[in-house]
Every structure is written in structure tokens, then in C-alpha cells.
Design a protein around this motif. Structure first.
Motif, PDB file in Angstrom:
ATOM      1  N   VAL A  87       0.850  -1.202   0.000  1.00 51.57           N
ATOM      2  CA  VAL A  87       0.000   0.000   0.000  1.00 51.57           C
ATOM      3  C   VAL A  87       0.884   1.250   0.000  1.00 51.57           C
ATOM      4  N   VAL A  88       1.912   1.277   0.835  1.00 50.37           N
ATOM      5  CA  VAL A  88       2.794   2.442   0.887  1.00 50.37           C
ATOM      6  C   VAL A  88       3.549   2.595  -0.432  1.00 50.37           C
ATOM      7  N   LEU A  89       4.056   1.486  -0.968  1.00 49.01           N
ATOM      8  CA  LEU A  89       4.776   1.528  -2.241  1.00 49.01           C
ATOM      9  C   LEU A  89       3.877   2.056  -3.365  1.00 49.01           C
ATOM     10  N   LEU A  90       2.700   1.475  -3.508  1.00 46.82           N
ATOM     11  CA  LEU A  90       1.796   1.913  -4.574  1.00 46.82           C
ATOM     12  C   LEU A  90       1.291   3.333  -4.349  1.00 46.82           C
ATOM     13  N   SER A  91       1.065   3.715  -3.092  1.00 49.93           N
ATOM     14  CA  SER A  91       0.647   5.085  -2.798  1.00 49.93           C
ATOM     15  C   SER A  91       1.726   6.082  -3.209  1.00 49.93           C
ATOM     16  N   GLY A  92       2.975   5.726  -2.936  1.00 49.17           N
ATOM     17  CA  GLY A  92       4.074   6.605  -3.336  1.00 49.17           C
ATOM     18  C   GLY A  92       4.156   6.755  -4.839  1.00 49.17           C
ATOM     19  N   MET A 143      14.108 -11.066   8.458  1.00 50.24           N
ATOM     20  CA  MET A 143      14.355 -11.334   7.042  1.00 50.24           C
ATOM     21  C   MET A 143      13.702 -10.258   6.168  1.00 50.24           C
ATOM     22  N   TYR A 144      12.486  -9.882   6.494  1.00 51.60           N
ATOM     23  CA  TYR A 144      11.778  -8.868   5.708  1.00 51.60           C
ATOM     24  C   TYR A 144      12.581  -7.571   5.667  1.00 51.60           C
ATOM     25  N   LEU A 145      13.058  -7.133   6.824  1.00 49.94           N
ATOM     26  CA  LEU A 145      13.795  -5.873   6.851  1.00 49.94           C
ATOM     27  C   LEU A 145      15.098  -5.996   6.064  1.00 49.94           C
ATOM     28  N   GLY A 146      15.785  -7.124   6.190  1.00 49.46           N
ATOM     29  CA  GLY A 146      17.009  -7.340   5.408  1.00 49.46           C
ATOM     30  C   GLY A 146      16.731  -7.286   3.917  1.00 49.46           C
ATOM     31  N   PHE A 147      15.669  -7.949   3.490  1.00 45.96           N
ATOM     32  CA  PHE A 147      15.319  -7.935   2.066  1.00 45.96           C
ATOM     33  C   PHE A 147      14.880  -6.552   1.608  1.00 45.96           C
ATOM     34  N   THR A 148      14.170  -5.827   2.454  1.00 45.52           N
ATOM     35  CA  THR A 148      13.737  -4.485   2.068  1.00 45.52           C
ATOM     36  C   THR A 148      14.930  -3.562   1.871  1.00 45.52           C
ATOM     37  N   VAL A 149      15.899  -3.642   2.762  1.00 43.58           N
ATOM     38  CA  VAL A 149      17.082  -2.787   2.622  1.00 43.58           C
ATOM     39  C   VAL A 149      17.883  -3.188   1.386  1.00 43.58           C
ATOM     40  N   ALA A 150      18.076  -4.481   1.168  1.00 44.04           N
ATOM     41  CA  ALA A 150      18.916  -4.946   0.067  1.00 44.04           C
ATOM     42  C   ALA A 150      18.215  -4.873  -1.294  1.00 44.04           C
ATOM     43  N   PHE A 151      16.959  -5.278  -1.352  1.00 37.94           N
ATOM     44  CA  PHE A 151      16.252  -5.349  -2.629  1.00 37.94           C
ATOM     45  C   PHE A 151      15.275  -4.201  -2.843  1.00 37.94           C
ATOM     46  N   GLY A 152      14.968  -3.445  -1.788  1.00 41.85           N
ATOM     47  CA  GLY A 152      13.967  -2.384  -1.889  1.00 41.85           C
ATOM     48  C   GLY A 152      14.235  -1.359  -2.970  1.00 41.85           C
ATOM     49  N   PRO A 153      15.450  -0.783  -3.027  1.00 40.45           N
ATOM     50  CA  PRO A 153      15.691   0.209  -4.082  1.00 40.45           C
ATOM     51  C   PRO A 153      15.485  -0.355  -5.489  1.00 40.45           C
ATOM     52  N   LYS A 154      15.908  -1.585  -5.708  1.00 36.98           N
ATOM     53  CA  LYS A 154      15.727  -2.216  -7.022  1.00 36.98           C
ATOM     54  C   LYS A 154      14.243  -2.466  -7.296  1.00 36.98           C
ATOM     55  N   LEU A 155      13.501  -2.893  -6.279  1.00 40.97           N
ATOM     56  CA  LEU A 155      12.064  -3.121  -6.429  1.00 40.97           C
ATOM     57  C   LEU A 155      11.344  -1.814  -6.725  1.00 40.97           C
ATOM     58  N   VAL A 156      11.693  -0.752  -6.019  1.00 47.64           N
ATOM     59  CA  VAL A 156      11.062   0.551  -6.255  1.00 47.64           C
ATOM     60  C   VAL A 156      11.383   1.026  -7.675  1.00 47.64           C
ATOM     61  N   GLN A 157      12.633   0.854  -8.096  1.00 45.66           N
ATOM     62  CA  GLN A 157      13.026   1.244  -9.452  1.00 45.66           C
ATOM     63  C   GLN A 157      12.228   0.450 -10.493  1.00 45.66           C
ATOM     64  N   TRP A 158      12.095  -0.850 -10.274  1.00 49.55           N
ATOM     65  CA  TRP A 158      11.340  -1.711 -11.178  1.00 49.55           C
ATOM     66  C   TRP A 158       9.893  -1.227 -11.290  1.00 49.55           C
ATOM     67  N   ALA A 159       9.258  -0.994 -10.142  1.00 46.43           N
ATOM     68  CA  ALA A 159       7.864  -0.551 -10.134  1.00 46.43           C
ATOM     69  C   ALA A 159       7.736   0.866 -10.702  1.00 46.43           C
ATOM     70  N   VAL A 218       9.485   2.418 -13.026  1.00 49.94           N
ATOM     71  CA  VAL A 218       9.535   2.423 -14.493  1.00 49.94           C
ATOM     72  C   VAL A 218       8.195   1.988 -15.071  1.00 49.94           C
ATOM     73  N   ARG A 219       7.582   0.983 -14.485  1.00 50.31           N
ATOM     74  CA  ARG A 219       6.317   0.477 -15.011  1.00 50.31           C
ATOM     75  C   ARG A 219       5.160   1.452 -14.782  1.00 50.31           C
ATOM     76  N   VAL A 220       5.123   2.062 -13.608  1.00 49.28           N
ATOM     77  CA  VAL A 220       4.057   3.027 -13.326  1.00 49.28           C
ATOM     78  C   VAL A 220       4.261   4.286 -14.173  1.00 49.28           C
ATOM     79  N   ASP A 260       3.456   8.473 -19.469  1.00 47.34           N
ATOM     80  CA  ASP A 260       4.092   8.415 -20.793  1.00 47.34           C
ATOM     81  C   ASP A 260       5.598   8.217 -20.723  1.00 47.34           C
ATOM     82  N   GLY A 261       6.049   7.508 -19.710  1.00 45.26           N
ATOM     83  CA  GLY A 261       7.467   7.179 -19.610  1.00 45.26           C
ATOM     84  C   GLY A 261       7.830   6.105 -20.620  1.00 45.26           C
ATOM     85  N   PRO A 262       9.114   5.887 -20.808  1.00 46.26           N
ATOM     86  CA  PRO A 262       9.536   4.852 -21.760  1.00 46.26           C
ATOM     87  C   PRO A 262       9.117   3.463 -21.277  1.00 46.26           C
TER      88      PRO A 262
END
Length: 181
Positions: free
Chosen positions: A15-20, A70-86, A88-90, A96-98
Motif C-alpha cells: 500500500v505504501v509503495l503503490l501510494s508513493g 528477514m523482511y527488513l534485510g530484504f527491504t534494505v537490500a532489494f527495496g531500491p531495485k524493487l522501487v526502481q522496477w515498479a 519504471v512500469r508506473v 508516458d514514460g519509456p
């Protein structure tokens, strides 16, 4: 109770990710979007704090308590990449992004991507294990924190499998199939 909190925080994370992202691209409120995206790790930090307080108040550690670390470790390590992935798609869908680039599926570029993910897993593991150890020290009751060791063993096995996959693609990159464009 910890499992209900896990589910609530997982929902809260998305919810926070999509809201952002929606604030940034649909509402055109870039600052609000940036603030919300910066709050994504706070959801997992709240989960970890809940797990530690729950154990301090007498709860026996379960795998759910270990998952909080584990969740916090994954969020710190993979979070920036996940946010970047999302992001670009949003941006593509609503602003009208690429179009998102397709990741390489073969050759050295594919191996590089696999290595990057493997190294992120190592970082997540280091953070998560540090948090598990800290929780064990803070609770200071081996009888109630013993199950956290099972989480550590299970995660260690998963990391080992990931590192074997990483080594396989590094040493023998997936070749492009014959006739592929």
C-alpha cells in the motif's frame, strides 16, 4: 499474533509503495511520492519492533518472528531495485514514460544481473542475521528465542542455493538459443 502482523505489514508495504508511485505519477505530487517511498522500509522496521517487543513480553519465538528480521534485510537490500522496477512500469503506464527494458535472458549481461541479485541476497542475509542476533541478545532468553536459530539455518541453506546458482551463471552463462533474434 505475529502472523497477523506479518500479513498486515506485507499489505502495508505494498500500500505504501503503490501510494508513493501513484502520488508521484497520477496525482503529480512528486514530493509526497518521494516521502511515501522513503517510508517503505519503516513498515518492515515496525514489524521487527513488534516481533522483539512481543518476545520481550514473553512470547516464544516462532518462524514468524524470524521472518520479521528477514523482511527488513530484504527491504534494505532489494527495496531500491524493487522501487526502481515498479517506478519504471508506473511511469510508463501513467506518465508516458519509456517502456521498461526487458532484462537480458542470456549471456554475460544475464550473468551480471544474476550476480547482482546474489550479492543483494548476501547483503539481505547479513542484515537479517545481524537483526536476529540483536533480537536474541535483547530478549536474553535462549528458551524463548531458540526457534530463531531454525530461521538462520533455513535462510543459510537458501543463500547457499542462491550462491550455487550465481556461480553456475557466472562460470557458464546461459547461451543464446540457436535461431534467436
Amino acid at each position: 499474533m505475529i502472523y497477523a502482523m506479518l500479513v498486515a505489514c506485507e499489505v502495508g508495504f505494498w500500500v505504501v509503495l503503490l501510494s508513493g508511485l501513484l502520488s508521484r505519477y497520477v496525482l503529480r505530487r512528486r514530493t509526497l511520492g518521494a516521502v511515501l517511498l522513503a517510508c517503505v522500509p519503516l513498515v518492515d522496521l515496525a514489524l521487527l519492533a513488534f516481533a522483539v517487543v512481543d518476545m520481550q513480553r514473553g512470547a516464544r519465538a516462532t518462524i514468524g518472528h524470524g521472518l520479521a528480521a528477514m523482511y527488513l534485510g530484504f527491504t534494505v537490500a532489494f527495496g531500491p531495485k524493487l522501487v526502481q522496477w515498479a517506478d519504471v512500469r508506473v511511469a510508463h503506464r501513467f506518465a508516458d514514460g519509456p517502456a521498461p527494458a526487458r532484462p537480458a535472458r542470456f549471456g554475460p549481461e544475464h550473468a551480471r544481473r544474476i550476480r547482482g541479485n546474489g550479492l543483494r541476497h548476501v547483503l539481505a542475509f547479513a542484515i537479517g542475521m545481524s537483526l536476529l542476533a540483536t533480537a536474541i541478545l535483547v530478549v536474553d532468553d535462549p528458551d524463548r528465542t531458540g526457534n530463531l536459530g531454525q530461521v538462520a539455518v533455513g535462510w543459510s541453506f537458501l543463500l547457499l542455493v542462491d550462491l550455487v546458482i550465481l556461480a553456475r551463471y557466472t562460470l557458464w552463462p546461459r547461451p543464446e538459443p540457436a535461431g534467436a533474434e
